[in-house]
Design a protein around this motif. Sequence first.
Motif, PDB file in Angstrom:
ATOM      1  N   VAL A   9       0.852  -1.176   0.000  1.00 31.83           N
ATOM      2  CA  VAL A   9       0.000   0.000   0.000  1.00 31.83           C
ATOM      3  C   VAL A   9       0.896   1.236   0.000  1.00 31.83           C
ATOM      4  O   VAL A   9       1.711   1.414   0.898  1.00 31.83           O
ATOM      5  CB  VAL A   9      -0.940   0.014   1.225  1.00 31.83           C
ATOM      6  N   ASN A  10       0.752   2.069  -1.035  1.00 32.00           N
ATOM      7  CA  ASN A  10       1.524   3.304  -1.152  1.00 32.00           C
ATOM      8  C   ASN A  10       0.581   4.495  -1.071  1.00 32.00           C
ATOM      9  O   ASN A  10      -0.535   4.441  -1.594  1.00 32.00           O
ATOM     10  CB  ASN A  10       2.280   3.344  -2.482  1.00 32.00           C
ATOM     11  N   VAL A  11       1.053   5.571  -0.427  1.00 33.10           N
ATOM     12  CA  VAL A  11       0.218   6.746  -0.195  1.00 33.10           C
ATOM     13  C   VAL A  11       0.927   8.004  -0.685  1.00 33.10           C
ATOM     14  O   VAL A  11       2.114   8.194  -0.427  1.00 33.10           O
ATOM     15  CB  VAL A  11      -0.085   6.909   1.313  1.00 33.10           C
ATOM     16  N   ASP A  12       0.180   8.854  -1.374  1.00 35.53           N
ATOM     17  CA  ASP A  12       0.641  10.188  -1.740  1.00 35.53           C
ATOM     18  C   ASP A  12      -0.442  11.139  -1.261  1.00 35.53           C
ATOM     19  O   ASP A  12      -1.626  10.905  -1.523  1.00 35.53           O
ATOM     20  CB  ASP A  12       0.819  10.283  -3.264  1.00 35.53           C
ATOM     21  N   ASN A  13      -0.079  12.192  -0.517  1.00 37.83           N
ATOM     22  CA  ASN A  13      -1.119  13.078   0.001  1.00 37.83           C
ATOM     23  C   ASN A  13      -0.731  14.536  -0.181  1.00 37.83           C
ATOM     24  O   ASN A  13       0.441  14.860  -0.373  1.00 37.83           O
ATOM     25  CB  ASN A  13      -1.426  12.745   1.464  1.00 37.83           C
ATOM     26  N   PHE A  14      -1.742  15.405  -0.135  1.00 30.71           N
ATOM     27  CA  PHE A  14      -1.498  16.820  -0.312  1.00 30.71           C
ATOM     28  C   PHE A  14      -2.585  17.630   0.383  1.00 30.71           C
ATOM     29  O   PHE A  14      -3.687  17.145   0.636  1.00 30.71           O
ATOM     30  CB  PHE A  14      -1.386  17.193  -1.798  1.00 30.71           C
ATOM     31  N   TYR A  15      -2.218  18.850   0.706  1.00 32.23           N
ATOM     32  CA  TYR A  15      -3.089  19.794   1.407  1.00 32.23           C
ATOM     33  C   TYR A  15      -3.956  20.537   0.399  1.00 32.23           C
ATOM     34  O   TYR A  15      -3.466  20.972  -0.639  1.00 32.23           O
ATOM     35  CB  TYR A  15      -2.205  20.762   2.188  1.00 32.23           C
ATOM     36  N   ARG A  26     -10.214  24.239  10.196  1.00 28.41           N
ATOM     37  CA  ARG A  26     -10.603  23.274   9.171  1.00 28.41           C
ATOM     38  C   ARG A  26      -9.453  23.141   8.179  1.00 28.41           C
ATOM     39  O   ARG A  26      -9.136  24.087   7.451  1.00 28.41           O
ATOM     40  CB  ARG A  26     -11.867  23.751   8.446  1.00 28.41           C
ATOM     41  N   TYR A  27      -8.824  21.969   8.195  1.00 32.10           N
ATOM     42  CA  TYR A  27      -7.683  21.676   7.333  1.00 32.10           C
ATOM     43  C   TYR A  27      -8.035  20.449   6.501  1.00 32.10           C
ATOM     44  O   TYR A  27      -8.284  19.377   7.051  1.00 32.10           O
ATOM     45  CB  TYR A  27      -6.429  21.425   8.181  1.00 32.10           C
ATOM     46  N   VAL A  28      -8.097  20.638   5.180  1.00 30.09           N
ATOM     47  CA  VAL A  28      -8.563  19.583   4.289  1.00 30.09           C
ATOM     48  C   VAL A  28      -7.373  18.993   3.526  1.00 30.09           C
ATOM     49  O   VAL A  28      -6.555  19.733   2.970  1.00 30.09           O
ATOM     50  CB  VAL A  28      -9.618  20.121   3.299  1.00 30.09           C
ATOM     51  N   PHE A  29      -7.312  17.678   3.513  1.00 34.25           N
ATOM     52  CA  PHE A  29      -6.241  16.954   2.848  1.00 34.25           C
ATOM     53  C   PHE A  29      -6.842  15.930   1.889  1.00 34.25           C
ATOM     54  O   PHE A  29      -7.907  15.371   2.148  1.00 34.25           O
ATOM     55  CB  PHE A  29      -5.368  16.211   3.869  1.00 34.25           C
ATOM     56  N   ALA A  30      -6.144  15.688   0.808  1.00 32.18           N
ATOM     57  CA  ALA A  30      -6.501  14.598  -0.106  1.00 32.18           C
ATOM     58  C   ALA A  30      -5.358  13.601  -0.100  1.00 32.18           C
ATOM     59  O   ALA A  30      -4.203  13.950   0.163  1.00 32.18           O
ATOM     60  CB  ALA A  30      -6.722  15.134  -1.513  1.00 32.18           C
ATOM     61  N   TYR A  31      -5.695  12.351  -0.356  1.00 32.83           N
ATOM     62  CA  TYR A  31      -4.668  11.314  -0.442  1.00 32.83           C
ATOM     63  C   TYR A  31      -5.030  10.350  -1.559  1.00 32.83           C
ATOM     64  O   TYR A  31      -6.195  10.067  -1.801  1.00 32.83           O
ATOM     65  CB  TYR A  31      -4.478  10.583   0.895  1.00 32.83           C
ATOM     66  N   ASP A  65     -17.446  -0.416   4.120  1.00 29.35           N
ATOM     67  CA  ASP A  65     -17.286  -1.368   3.030  1.00 29.35           C
ATOM     68  C   ASP A  65     -16.514  -0.710   1.898  1.00 29.35           C
ATOM     69  O   ASP A  65     -16.799   0.433   1.517  1.00 29.35           O
ATOM     70  CB  ASP A  65     -18.644  -1.826   2.512  1.00 29.35           C
ATOM     71  N   GLY A  66     -15.545  -1.405   1.364  1.00 29.36           N
ATOM     72  CA  GLY A  66     -14.826  -0.963   0.185  1.00 29.36           C
ATOM     73  C   GLY A  66     -14.145   0.376   0.338  1.00 29.36           C
ATOM     74  O   GLY A  66     -13.918   0.868   1.448  1.00 29.36           O
ATOM     75  N   VAL A  67     -13.803   0.966  -0.803  1.00 29.30           N
ATOM     76  CA  VAL A  67     -13.193   2.288  -0.862  1.00 29.30           C
ATOM     77  C   VAL A  67     -13.860   3.053  -1.997  1.00 29.30           C
ATOM     78  O   VAL A  67     -14.126   2.494  -3.056  1.00 29.30           O
ATOM     79  CB  VAL A  67     -11.666   2.212  -1.087  1.00 29.30           C
ATOM     80  N   THR A  83      -8.516   8.094  -4.933  1.00 26.15           N
ATOM     81  CA  THR A  83      -8.244   9.317  -4.183  1.00 26.15           C
ATOM     82  C   THR A  83      -9.426   9.612  -3.281  1.00 26.15           C
ATOM     83  O   THR A  83     -10.577   9.478  -3.687  1.00 26.15           O
ATOM     84  CB  THR A  83      -7.987  10.492  -5.134  1.00 26.15           C
ATOM     85  N   SER A  84      -9.125   9.994  -2.049  1.00 23.03           N
ATOM     86  CA  SER A  84     -10.150  10.356  -1.083  1.00 23.03           C
ATOM     87  C   SER A  84      -9.610  11.513  -0.251  1.00 23.03           C
ATOM     88  O   SER A  84      -8.583  12.101  -0.597  1.00 23.03           O
ATOM     89  CB  SER A  84     -10.505   9.147  -0.212  1.00 23.03           C
ATOM     90  N   GLY A  85     -10.286  11.843   0.843  1.00 24.35           N
ATOM     91  CA  GLY A  85      -9.840  12.976   1.628  1.00 24.35           C
ATOM     92  C   GLY A  85     -10.158  12.849   3.098  1.00 24.35           C
ATOM     93  O   GLY A  85     -10.875  11.945   3.529  1.00 24.35           O
ATOM     94  N   ALA A  86      -9.591  13.780   3.867  1.00 28.10           N
ATOM     95  CA  ALA A  86      -9.814  13.836   5.307  1.00 28.10           C
ATOM     96  C   ALA A  86      -9.810  15.300   5.731  1.00 28.10           C
ATOM     97  O   ALA A  86      -9.094  16.124   5.148  1.00 28.10           O
ATOM     98  CB  ALA A  86      -8.718  13.079   6.052  1.00 28.10           C
TER      99      ALA A  86
END
Length: 125
Positions: A9-15, A26-31, A65-67, A83-86
């Motif tokens: 599992v490899n991850v790349d993320n950004f602000y 409120r700080y939004v990130f995508a990965y 369930d799932g992604v 790609t999703s976010g947090a």
Amino acid sequence: MSEPFDIQVNVDNFYLGAQSDPAENRYVFAYTITIENHSEQQVKLLKRYWLITDANGKQAEVYGDGVVGEQPELTPGSSYSYTSGAVLETPVGTMQGHYEMVSSNKQTFNAAIPVFRLAMPNILN
């Protein structure tokens, strides 16, 4: 018992500054996650588990369930990306977890998602 499944599992993320509002904490990130099947069997992603921790130590657990609405199947040697976010209340945090998967011979197992840091640019030296 040794782990017969080699899932990387490899991850790349950004602000996402345009969607963030530091004045409102409120700080939004995508990965983007890439799951690679280095096993000799086909595997299917069934569920996900995330532990999200912000800089204040506040933790949130996410099960589902799932992604992104999918339960991808990965043949040997293939990969799957999404790609999703947090959203965090602090400019720095971490995420980690695992995917619950099942192999073509019906063995269930967890593929670890290594801990990774979410950080607003230039917040850390």
